[in-house]
Scaffold this active site. Structure first.
Site, mmCIF file in Angstrom:
data_model
loop_
_atom_site.group_PDB
_atom_site.id
_atom_site.type_symbol
_atom_site.label_atom_id
_atom_site.label_comp_id
_atom_site.label_asym_id
_atom_site.label_seq_id
_atom_site.Cartn_x
_atom_site.Cartn_y
_atom_site.Cartn_z
ATOM 1 N N ARG A 1 23.339 -44.352 38.724
ATOM 2 C CA ARG A 1 22.683 -44.738 37.490
ATOM 3 C C ARG A 1 23.340 -44.062 36.291
ATOM 4 O O ARG A 1 23.741 -42.898 36.364
ATOM 5 C CB ARG A 1 21.207 -44.317 37.521
ATOM 6 N N VAL A 2 23.402 -44.792 35.206
ATOM 7 C CA VAL A 2 23.925 -44.193 33.975
ATOM 8 C C VAL A 2 22.793 -43.967 32.979
ATOM 9 O O VAL A 2 23.012 -43.521 31.871
ATOM 10 C CB VAL A 2 25.030 -45.079 33.341
ATOM 11 N N ASP A 3 21.557 -44.308 33.390
ATOM 12 C CA ASP A 3 20.420 -44.077 32.492
ATOM 13 C C ASP A 3 19.576 -42.910 33.024
ATOM 14 O O ASP A 3 20.003 -42.174 33.899
ATOM 15 C CB ASP A 3 19.573 -45.356 32.356
ATOM 16 N N ASP A 4 18.381 -42.751 32.503
ATOM 17 C CA ASP A 4 17.557 -41.610 32.912
ATOM 18 C C ASP A 4 16.713 -41.918 34.139
ATOM 19 O O ASP A 4 15.523 -41.631 34.189
ATOM 20 C CB ASP A 4 16.671 -41.166 31.747
ATOM 21 N N VAL A 5 17.345 -42.550 35.101
ATOM 22 C CA VAL A 5 16.642 -42.842 36.339
ATOM 23 C C VAL A 5 17.334 -42.043 37.431
ATOM 24 O O VAL A 5 18.558 -41.985 37.473
ATOM 25 C CB VAL A 5 16.708 -44.362 36.653
#
Ligand code: 6R9
Length: 707
Positions: free
Chosen positions: A575-579
């Site tokens: 993941r590149v997001d806050d997940v």
């Protein structure tokens, strides 16, 4: 043609089945074999010969058609393999995927009238599968099991469907399902689908607060649960959790009239179950009294089938909405090709129906194909690490689909000196080799990237170097497989999900959203739509557009990073997001943070993912305490307990790091980049800290790291 097509064209010139893998003892270390050429692992000639897609050429031919004429490709499959009460209108697909051109809209087979439960059961029974086993159920306790044929399953589904109708559940109504892996879980999903009700299954590891949040969001007519479940040696009182959730949701104005409760006798007796007269109803008292036939509610292809809540980068879970027709066609077709499905297969997916994998590849995809499905109630290492292979032998499982975290826990991966790794691997090996596993034909992996050494252990040890591994990359949002090997079609590379499924056009973009070609890495997006795509976030179309379609206008943004190698193979990088992805479960850092700060002594929290040997990623939480509160072991435990209570045990932080201050920019933004480096102890890679409001906090954090 797309970039991808060119890669695949060059792939088609690769030899297929050119090499064979010999079995070497050294494989227990998960190292490359001498016979692997340039990292390629070739399918055996025998496998390829019998495969649905036997060569790169065949894949290429179908892939090309699916991209050049998606409407023709998908409507051909939809009309030849499914029952439609009425065919769709002139347009197979109507879509707008570009936020600059207006609202995002995806529709497939609109105007087509069908029912997915009818297609799973009645259609297969009419085709002669009435007496075929639909479900084998294996209890947590070895020796306890049950099974249902397709016609018995239909009877059970109809009885429940009739009961639900009798209490007023109608087309379009939501039904919350909080059940473990009992046969009653797929039965409930199918019964809802039969009457056009929208099921929302909540993983039975979620806490009462998480359950309440979902009840309040979708306002169900009824909640369906069971009294308790056993996982390994532990008994979990699910009904108590539901009771607490119903108290909580009533406070928010949502009261539930009926809580249908199944008595899971092996876990807890009726007499010991807490009960609220008037609201609670025993499944066994009412459902069997209803007729075993039930008319189907015919629905539009675009009528909702289910809601499934998933984590995003903000605190509130998102209700991913899937509709009927496109999802049906897509899950069935992906299941068939990615697992090279044959009528004689016995299929076992270890995922829970509380996650998307259980929706698409325990219930719908396999049942639409008339497959025999194994459902296992318990823990994969109970009573010991050989349980999975015991089940494989018992039911002669041919297709085994699981998550990398399970593979790693069974292979006992370790970063100790290699001598100890060797010994512990040898020990764990016995749990596998004690069983025959010769029924296995195809293996599958899902949930997170599978590291090459786990891939090789899975391939060589579990699959005896015979079984191709389908490393399927996809998401709750995509409904079904997006990038996946088709076993037998081409050589694999350990750790790569290989190529897109038919009709899927993955693109890799840079920060500016420009497509990049050739060998590259960047953000993974998808161009165009596919039938299984989700249509909206329940009650929040705006958030749907913002999260998925605005970051890179013109594309669906997956939230994943990806690279493509010189041979065109795709490698998902996370993941590149806050997940964060813990044991294949998606958890938003913001969800854990908001649970932590709800603790009266916690002032602020920042959560990051760190590498974890078995879970893939672990949860690392930095916490700032309320002024004057001292940090203690007791407080650490109570913070973790708060997260367990608010989200569920699977979201409990692995590490609490007391932070008197957090590194923030002058505008007050927490610099997670720095926290990630501290969490993984890459202290020489902290980078520029000069933009921090108080650079001193970094040294302070490092000093407290192992306290
Ligand atoms: C099906 C499922 C989706 C996220 C996804 C990605 C990760 C799933 C993967 C994989 C690498 C694979 N993921 N499968 N990463 N290789 N084969 O897991 O859905 O729970 O929504 O998670 O999981 O990061 O974005 P979901």
């Amino acid at each position: 043609t797309t970039n991808h097509l060119r890669h695949v064209e060059s792939m088609a010139s690769l030899p297929s089945g050119a090499g064979k893998i010999s079995h070497l003892n050294a494989v227990i270390l998960g190292e490359a074999l001498a016979s692997e050429e340039n990292d390629f692992v070739f399918p055996s000639d025998d496998f390829s010969r019998q495969a649905l897609i036997p060569s790169p050429h065949k894949y290429l031919e179908m892939y090309k058609r699916s991209i050049e004429d998606p409407a023709g490709f998908w409507s051909g499959i939809a009309s030849s393999e499914f029952y439609w009460k009425q065919k769709w209108g002139d347009q197979v697909c109507s879509e707008n995927l570009d936020v600059r051109k207006g609202d995002i809209k995806i529709e497939w087979f609109k105007g087509g009238i069908t029912n997915i439960c009818y297609n799973c059961l009645d259609r297969n029974i009419d085709a002669g599968l009435a007496d075929k086993i639909a479900l084998y159920w294996e209890s947590n306790e070895p020796g306890f099991d049950a099974h249902l044929t397709y016609s018995q399953l239909l009877h059970r589904v109809c009885q429940l469907a009739n009961y639900l109708k009798s209490i007023g559940v109608r087309k379009g109504d939501a039904v919350i399902v909080y059940l473990p892996m009992l046969m009653e879980l797929p039965i409930t999903m199918l019964a809802c689908a039969r009457i056009g009700a929208v099921h929302s299954v909540v993983f039975a590891g979620f806490s009462s607060e998480s359950l309440a949040q979902r009840i309040v969001d979708c306002k169900p007519k009824v909640v369906i649960t069971c009294n308790a479940v056993k996982r390994g040696p532990k008994t979990i009182h699910l009904k108590d959790i539901v009771d607490a959730a119903l108290v909580e949701s009533a406070k928010n104005g949502i009261s539930i009239d009926v809580c249908l409760t199944y008595e899971n006798q092996s876990a807890l007796k009726k007499e010991s179950t807490k009960w609220q007269e008037g609201r609670d109803v025993w499944w066994e008292d009412v459902v069997p009294k209803y007729p075993t036939t039930c008319d189907v509610e015919w629905v539009d292809a675009e009528d909702p089938l289910f809601l499934l809540y998933t984590s995003g980068s903000t605190g509130k879970p998102k209700g991913v909405l899937h509709t009927t027709g496109g999802y049906m066609v897509y899950t069935a077709t992906t299941f068939k090709y990615a697992f090279d499905y044959k009528e004689s297969d016995v299929y076992w997916c270890t995922a829970d129906c509380g996650w998307i994998t259980g929706h698409s590849y325990v219930t719908y995809g396999p049942m639409l194909n008339g497959a025999t499905v194994v459902v296992y109630e318990g823990a994969p290492n109970y009573p010991d690490s050989g349980r999975c292979w015991d089940i494989v032998d018992k039911y002669k499982v041919t297709i085994f689909y699981t998550a990398p975290t399970l593979v790693r826990s069974l292979m006992r991966d370790g970063d100790e000196a290699s001598y100890f790794v060797l010994i512990s691997r040898l020990l764990s090996l016995q749990y596998v080799t004690r069983y025959s596993r010769k029924s296995l034909r195809v293996l599958g992996s899902v949930g997170e990237p599978i590291n090459p050494s786990a891939w090789r252990w899975f391939f060589n040890v579990v699959g005896g170097s015979r079984c191709p591994i389908s490393d399927t990359w996809w998401q709750t949002e995509t409904g079904g497989f997006m990038i996946t090997p088709l076993p037998g079609a081409w050589p694999q590379k350990p750790g790569s999900a290989t190529f897109p499924f038919f009709g899927v056009q993955p693109v890799i973009v840079d920060e500016k959203g420009t497509e990049i070609d050739g060998e590259c890495s960047g953000y993974l997006c998808v161009k165009g739509s596919w039938p299984g795509a989700f249509r909206t976030l329940y009650g929040d179309h705006e958030r749907y557009e913002t999260t998925y379609f605005r970051p890179f206008p013109g594309y669906y943004f997956t939230g994943d990073g990806c690279s493509r190698d010189k041979d065109g193979y795709h490698w998902l990088t996370g993941r590149v997001d806050d997940v964060i992805n813990v044991s294949g479960h998606r958890i938003g850092t913001a969800e854990v943070e908001s649970a932590l700060v709800s603790h009266p002594q916690c002032a602020e929290a920042a959560v990051v993912g760190v590498e974890h040997e078995v879970k893939g990623q672990g949860i690392y939480a930095f916490v700032t305490l309320v002024e004057g509160v001292p940090y203690s072991e007791e407080l650490r435990k109570s913070l973790i307990l708060t997260v367990r209570n608010q989200i569920g045990a699977f979201a409990a932080p692995d590490k609490i790091h007391w932070a008197p201050g957090l590194p923030k920019t002058r505008s007050g933004k927490i610099m997670r980049r720095i926290l990630r480096k501290i969490a993984s102890r890459q202290l020489d890679e902290l980078g520029d800290v000069s933009t921090l409001a108080e650079p001193g906090v970094v040294d302070q954090l490092i000093a407290l790291a192992d306290s």
